[in-house]
Enzyme design. Structure first.
Site, PDB file in Angstrom:
ATOM      1  N   LYS A   1      17.810   4.240 -10.482  1.00 18.67           N
ATOM      2  CA  LYS A   1      17.339   5.241  -9.524  1.00 18.67           C
ATOM      3  C   LYS A   1      16.703   4.542  -8.334  1.00 18.67           C
ATOM      4  O   LYS A   1      15.651   3.930  -8.432  1.00 18.67           O
ATOM      5  CB  LYS A   1      16.315   6.179 -10.150  1.00 18.67           C
ATOM      6  CG  LYS A   1      16.094   7.386  -9.229  1.00 18.67           C
ATOM      7  CD  LYS A   1      14.769   8.061  -9.386  1.00 18.67           C
ATOM      8  CE  LYS A   1      13.642   7.416  -8.654  1.00 18.67           C
ATOM      9  NZ  LYS A   1      13.691   7.496  -7.176  1.00 18.67           N
TER      10      LYS A   1
ATOM     11  N   GLU B   1       6.956  -4.512 -12.594  1.00 18.50           N
ATOM     12  CA  GLU B   1       6.582  -5.372 -11.465  1.00 18.50           C
ATOM     13  C   GLU B   1       5.823  -4.481 -10.507  1.00 18.50           C
ATOM     14  O   GLU B   1       6.401  -3.598  -9.883  1.00 18.50           O
ATOM     15  CB  GLU B   1       7.844  -5.968 -10.837  1.00 18.50           C
ATOM     16  CG  GLU B   1       7.552  -7.225 -10.049  1.00 18.50           C
ATOM     17  CD  GLU B   1       7.331  -6.943  -8.580  1.00 18.50           C
ATOM     18  OE1 GLU B   1       6.170  -6.681  -8.222  1.00 18.50           O
ATOM     19  OE2 GLU B   1       8.303  -6.977  -7.822  1.00 18.50           O
TER      20      GLU B   1
ATOM     21  N   CYS C   1       5.115  -6.448  -2.142  1.00 21.44           N
ATOM     22  CA  CYS C   1       4.190  -6.460  -3.271  1.00 21.44           C
ATOM     23  C   CYS C   1       3.401  -7.760  -3.335  1.00 21.44           C
ATOM     24  O   CYS C   1       2.258  -7.787  -3.745  1.00 21.44           O
ATOM     25  CB  CYS C   1       4.944  -6.228  -4.570  1.00 21.44           C
ATOM     26  SG  CYS C   1       6.374  -7.293  -4.741  1.00 21.44           S
TER      27      CYS C   1
ATOM     28  N   GLU D   1      -4.216  -2.371  -2.604  1.00 19.74           N
ATOM     29  CA  GLU D   1      -3.000  -2.690  -1.863  1.00 19.74           C
ATOM     30  C   GLU D   1      -2.892  -1.750  -0.666  1.00 19.74           C
ATOM     31  O   GLU D   1      -2.922  -0.535  -0.825  1.00 19.74           O
ATOM     32  CB  GLU D   1      -1.835  -2.462  -2.830  1.00 19.74           C
ATOM     33  CG  GLU D   1      -0.545  -3.042  -2.388  1.00 19.74           C
ATOM     34  CD  GLU D   1       0.507  -2.974  -3.503  1.00 19.74           C
ATOM     35  OE1 GLU D   1       0.527  -1.973  -4.240  1.00 19.74           O
ATOM     36  OE2 GLU D   1       1.300  -3.923  -3.598  1.00 19.74           O
TER      37      GLU D   1
HETATM   38  P1  NAI Z   1       5.985   4.660  -6.293  1.00 20.77           P
HETATM   39  O1  NAI Z   1       5.504   3.740  -7.325  1.00 20.77           O
HETATM   40  O2  NAI Z   1       5.620   6.087  -6.376  1.00 20.77           O
HETATM   41  O3  NAI Z   1       7.591   4.623  -6.224  1.00 20.77           O
HETATM   42  C1  NAI Z   1       8.405   3.612  -6.759  1.00 20.77           C
HETATM   43  C2  NAI Z   1       9.601   4.231  -7.467  1.00 20.77           C
HETATM   44  O4  NAI Z   1       9.155   4.955  -8.615  1.00 20.77           O
HETATM   45  C3  NAI Z   1      10.386   5.230  -6.645  1.00 20.77           C
HETATM   46  O5  NAI Z   1      11.750   5.094  -6.944  1.00 20.77           O
HETATM   47  C4  NAI Z   1       9.868   6.567  -7.139  1.00 20.77           C
HETATM   48  O6  NAI Z   1      10.781   7.611  -6.969  1.00 20.77           O
HETATM   49  C5  NAI Z   1       9.665   6.288  -8.594  1.00 20.77           C
HETATM   50  N1  NAI Z   1       8.700   7.149  -9.270  1.00 20.77           N
HETATM   51  C6  NAI Z   1       7.639   7.807  -8.735  1.00 20.77           C
HETATM   52  N2  NAI Z   1       6.978   8.467  -9.705  1.00 20.77           N
HETATM   53  C7  NAI Z   1       7.608   8.226 -10.856  1.00 20.77           C
HETATM   54  C8  NAI Z   1       7.382   8.613 -12.208  1.00 20.77           C
HETATM   55  N3  NAI Z   1       6.362   9.375 -12.561  1.00 20.77           N
HETATM   56  N4  NAI Z   1       8.221   8.161 -13.156  1.00 20.77           N
HETATM   57  C9  NAI Z   1       9.245   7.355 -12.826  1.00 20.77           C
HETATM   58  N5  NAI Z   1       9.511   6.969 -11.576  1.00 20.77           N
HETATM   59  C10 NAI Z   1       8.702   7.386 -10.598  1.00 20.77           C
HETATM   60  O7  NAI Z   1       5.577   4.092  -4.889  1.00 20.77           O
HETATM   61  P2  NAI Z   1       5.446   4.912  -3.529  1.00 20.77           P
HETATM   62  O8  NAI Z   1       4.833   6.257  -3.712  1.00 20.77           O
HETATM   63  O9  NAI Z   1       6.770   4.888  -2.892  1.00 20.77           O
HETATM   64  O10 NAI Z   1       4.409   4.015  -2.746  1.00 20.77           O
HETATM   65  C11 NAI Z   1       3.025   4.197  -2.967  1.00 20.77           C
HETATM   66  C12 NAI Z   1       2.285   2.891  -2.934  1.00 20.77           C
HETATM   67  O11 NAI Z   1       2.737   2.092  -4.005  1.00 20.77           O
HETATM   68  C13 NAI Z   1       2.511   2.046  -1.714  1.00 20.77           C
HETATM   69  O12 NAI Z   1       1.644   2.356  -0.688  1.00 20.77           O
HETATM   70  C14 NAI Z   1       2.249   0.683  -2.236  1.00 20.77           C
HETATM   71  O13 NAI Z   1       0.883   0.404  -2.215  1.00 20.77           O
HETATM   72  C15 NAI Z   1       2.726   0.748  -3.670  1.00 20.77           C
HETATM   73  N6  NAI Z   1       4.084   0.207  -3.851  1.00 20.77           N
HETATM   74  C16 NAI Z   1       4.191  -1.020  -4.389  1.00 20.77           C
HETATM   75  C17 NAI Z   1       5.431  -1.583  -4.533  1.00 20.77           C
HETATM   76  C18 NAI Z   1       5.572  -2.934  -5.113  1.00 20.77           C
HETATM   77  O14 NAI Z   1       6.640  -3.518  -5.018  1.00 20.77           O
HETATM   78  N7  NAI Z   1       4.573  -3.477  -5.719  1.00 20.77           N
HETATM   79  C19 NAI Z   1       6.637  -0.934  -4.087  1.00 20.77           C
HETATM   80  C20 NAI Z   1       6.430   0.407  -3.574  1.00 20.77           C
HETATM   81  C21 NAI Z   1       5.183   0.910  -3.459  1.00 20.77           C
END
Ligand code: NAI
Length: 807
Positions: free
Chosen positions: A192, A266, A300, A397
């Site tokens: 996804k 991760e 990240c 972050e």
């Molecule tokens: P997120 O963690 O919500 O999204 C990442 C992925 O998880 C997306 O594909 C999303 O659709 C999916 N997702 C969301 N809720 C889920 C759930 N309950 N179960 C399974 N999958 C789920 O990140 P978001 O909202 O896009 O970004 C929010 C913050 O997260 C950012 O501001 C940043 O600080 C952090 N982030 C960190 C990342 C990293 O690589 N460490 C990458 C993206 C965001």
């Protein structure tokens, strides 16, 4: 502007990459995308679509299907149906598919790079020169592993059907990091993509078709968090691999606790970028540009916390400001742009909010005078100085182009500040002294350390975090292990619930201990044979339990054997504190650790007869003798391993080496298996010790009296106090305190299904690693099952230290 003026200002005009091919590709799909399931495009069951937007303009690029539970189910079924054939393919054929994907990525690299930039907002220079080449490199590298798999991992099987959820910051690269190792090891995939950036994953689906990948091997289901949640909860998924926020990672840990899904996470980071006074400051500033302004800081492992030695702080801040003033911010398809657009309005709002909060907390905010484009989502490069280490901008972050700067005086203070975070993903150290740089690198709690360089990645070098940055590695040999399991373990029978390390029927109700012994209260026992009344073992000392209570321990025939203390949460806390203080064990040389373990074996051999006799009362003479003899072998085995846990030196395709070190995880709580009280204890505790961890062990409730023998053994074997702590009592209660304790880095829990599920569920707080037997029976007497690399791999985590060479 005249040519003469241009020579002076060095200003140059726009150099946009041509988006025509990407536009044509979108048009060919009528800018509307279905789901890629079982090798074909399928409309979403609920008929819902959402828009994906170009963040540099705010304009819609295409509509994309919103996958529902039904769609996820269809994709998982397709992946399951394809699984047996895919895994049965010869490794060479699988290698060819991966190779074909690598070639196709290269062939379509221009389309992919432009599409990525349009969907994500990242500068084309980055998508063209970094993201897409690394995607190809991942498929090449893993094509190699597919070929070598049976030679290198003969006893392993793929997990099966893997659910993968990726974020928006490196859309196609994260897809490659997930799909390449999964396919190479014989898994089939449902992936996804993030809702903000689904397009390159859909383009990749077409590459799978072009490569002739069998239907169902790769399925792409677009959608939002609810689609991800449906994938996580689907009962027929064998493993979840997630990259994203720590918050969602935690939710996924909770949601998978009662299943047997393997999990790799991760997550976020707040990575330190440490600059010492002897660093080449100009190079360090260039590194910083890569560290925090690469991909608008939406990385990240971004070097978001600048730690400067006090003596150079002022000079450095001046240099950083100068460099920031030259960063070009604007339309990301322009090849001369350094900083593109922020992925979405919501992310831009978050960055603005956090910077405001940082300033309210006392930080000084500096931004260069740059004109931002009039439309789209942009945020200027930002420097926050005088940041207090506890401020939100130093701890959380931001995921934007914002650097939070602090100072330190000594290397020691630098390490303390650097590690003063719940995260542990990456770090940078800048110093011209190799001694200082490597000494500091060794002490940083982070999965990656870049020495005099920043943000370098390669498929051969495993990437992943310590602490709340998650667990598991992507890339390298270690990354493959996330997608496989030892064949015997996969097919091991389930433990009956009654054999679990919970309250055992052998045990009487806890009785108050102390003199006179509570055994007086047991009228049925006319002549109780009390072999020992033991104590807890904490910090190298025998300790009375905080509760003052103890539990009666009985022989197989019901005879009372003695009493063991009933440890409680306070005892566990004391034990954790003692284990934390025993860090010297992890710093001891491997040779020294080996010597101490051999010494343990020597002392066990000397006490063989008496221990056999005591254990025999519970498990019978034959098993007792076997347990002691096998324990001796096991300790010898891990003494042998202690000085052979060598890492590796990778040769990534840069002028760098990456030193992959096997480091201990830290302090580990161990719930020992119920069935083999002595051998089970050694089988889990010894690999942890060999790797340099410190341990709090809860011995089998069946015979906690072994504690008495164990502390005599450890006391006489030069094991430093606190390296092993033993707390007897009811495993279910002690497990809770261990699993919820923020100073415990990992839990090894060997019990029945209910116990291991609760270990996982209770460990979400600090996202500690949890390794369990998944409620399966392990034959501890069989060395193939009960010892070896598999245990050591779980007792260590890989840290990659990147060191450049040459001018
Ligand atoms: P997120 O963690 O919500 O999204 C990442 C992925 O998880 C997306 O594909 C999303 O659709 C999916 N997702 C969301 N809720 C889920 C759930 N309950 N179960 C399974 N999958 C789920 O990140 P978001 O909202 O896009 O970004 C929010 C913050 O997260 C950012 O501001 C940043 O600080 C952090 N982030 C960190 C990342 C990293 O690589 N460490 C990458 C993206 C965001």
């Amino acid at each position: 502007m005249s040519i003469a003026e241009k020579f002076v200002t060095l200003e140059y005009g726009p150099a946009p990459e041509d988006p025509k091919e990407a536009g044509a590709w979108l048009d060919a799909h009528q800018r509307r995308f279905a789901l890629f399931i079982n090798g074909a495009w399928q409309a979403p069951a609920a008929g819902e679509y959402f828009d994906t937007v170009d963040p540099s303009t705010g304009e819609k690029l295409a509509s994309v299907a919103q996958g529902s539970e039904a769609d996820i189910d269809a994709a998982v079924r397709a992946a399951r149906a394809a699984s047996a054939k895919w895994r049965a393919l010869s490794p060479h054929i699988r290698a060819r598919y991966l190779y074909a994907l690598a070639r196709l990525v290269q062939k379509h690299s221009r389309l992919l790079a432009v599409l990525e930039t349009m969907d994500n907002g990242k500068p084309i220079r980055e998508s063209r020169d970094i993201d897409i080449p690394l995607v190809a490199r991942h498929f090449y590298y893993h094509a190699g592993w597919a070929q070598l798999l049976p030679q290198e991992f003969p006893e392993y099987e793929p997990c099966g059907v893997v659910g993968q959820i990726i974020p928006w910051n490196f859309p196609l690269l994260m897809l490659a990091w997930k799909i390449a190792p999964a396919l190479a090891t014989g898994n089939t995939v449902v992936l996804k993509p993030a809702e903000f950036t689904p397009l390159t994953a859909l383009a990749f689906a077409e590459l799978c078709q072009e490569a002739g990948l069998p239907p169902g091997v790769v399925n792409i289901v677009t959608g939002d968090g609810s689609t991800g949640e449906a994938l996580v909860k689907h009962p027929d998924v064998d493993k979840i691999a997630f990259t994203g926020s720590t918050e969602v990672g935690r939710a996924i840990r909770g949601a998978t606790a009662s299943s047997h899904k393997r999990l790799s996470l991760e997550l976020g980071g707040k990575s330190p970028f440490i600059i010492f006074e002897d660093a080449d400051l100009d190079s360090a500033v260039e590194g910083l540009v890569d560290g925090i302004w690469f991909n608008q800081g939406q990385v990240c492992c971004a070097g978001s916390r600048l730690l400067m030695q006090e003596s150079i702080a002022e000079t450095l801040i001046g240099k950083i400001r100068d460099r920031m003033s030259t960063l070009r911010i604007g339309p990301p398809l322009d090849k001369a742009i350094d900083i593109g657009a922020i992925v979405a309005r919501v992310q831009l709002d978050r960055i603005e909010r956090m910077v405001k909060q940082g300033v309210a907390d006392g930080a000084t905010c500096w931004q260069p005078q740059v004109a931002l484009p009039s439309r789209g989502f942009y945020y200027p490069p930002t420097l926050l100085s005088n940041v207090h280490p506890t401020s939100i901008v130093a701890q959380q972050e931001i995921f934007g182009p914002v650097l939070a700067a602090m100072t330190f005086r000594t290397p020691r203070e630098a390490v303390e500040l650097a590690n003063n975070t719940v995260y542990g993903l990456a770090s940078c150290v800048w110093s011209e002294s190799v001694n200082v740089a490597l000494h500091v690198a060794a002490q940083l709690k982070a999965g990656v350390v870049w020495v005099n360089c920043a943000n370098l990645f390669d498929a051969a070098c495993g990437f992943g975090g310590y602490r709340e940055s998650g667990y598991g590695r992507e890339g390298g040999r270690e990354g493959l292990l996330e997608y496989m399991e030892p064949a015997w373990f996969k097919h091991a029978p389930k433990l009956p619930a009654s054999a679990a390390a919970t309250e055992s029927p052998l045990l009487a109700k806890p009785a108050r201990s102390g003199a006179p012994t509570a055994l007086d209260e047991e009228p049925a026992e006319s002549t109780p044979a009390i072999d020992s009344t033991v104590k807890l073992y904490i910090g190298g000392k025998q300790a009375r339990p905080d509760s003052g209570y103890s539990m009666a321990v009985r022989a197989a025939d019901g005879r009372l054997l003695g009493e063991a203390p009933l440890g409680n949460r306070k005892d566990i806390r004391n034990a954790v504190e003692a284990a934390r203080k025993a860090e010297a064990w992890s710093k001891a040389t491997a040779h020294h650790r080996a010597q101490v373990l051999y010494y343990c074996a020597e002392n066990l051999a000397q006490r063989r007869e008496e221990i056999v006799q005591r254990v025999a009362a519970v498990v019978g003479e034959k098993q007792a003798a076997a347990e002691v003899d096998r324990s001796l072998e096991r300790i010898f085995s891990y003494a042998a391993w202690a000085d052979k846990l060598d890492g590796a030196v990778h040769n990534p395709p840069f002028r760098n080496i990456a030193i992959a070190m096997n480091e201990p995880i830290g302090t580990v709580g161990v719930i020992c298996p119920a069935d083999a009280p002595l051998l089970g204890f050694f089988s889990l505790v010894m690999p942890l010790l060999a790797a340099g961890n410190t341990v709090i062990a809860v011995p089998s409730e069946k015979y906690p009296l072994i504690t008495g023998d164990l502390y005599q053994l450890f006391d006489t074997s030069d094991l430093p106090g606190g390296a092993v702590n033993i707390v007897t009592g009811y495993a279910s209660q002690l497990l809770k305190t261990l699993a919820e304790h923020d100073d415990v880095d990992a839990i090894w829990c060997y019990g029945d299904e209910a116990t291991v599920a609760s270990a996982k569920a209770m460990s979400t707080g600090n996202l500690k690693q949890v390794w369990t037997n998944e409620g399966r029976a392990i034959d501890w007497f069989d060395a193939k099952q009960g010892e070896g690399r598999w245990f050591l791999e779980h007792a260590t985590q890989v840290k990659n230290i990147w060191v450049p060479y040459g001018e």
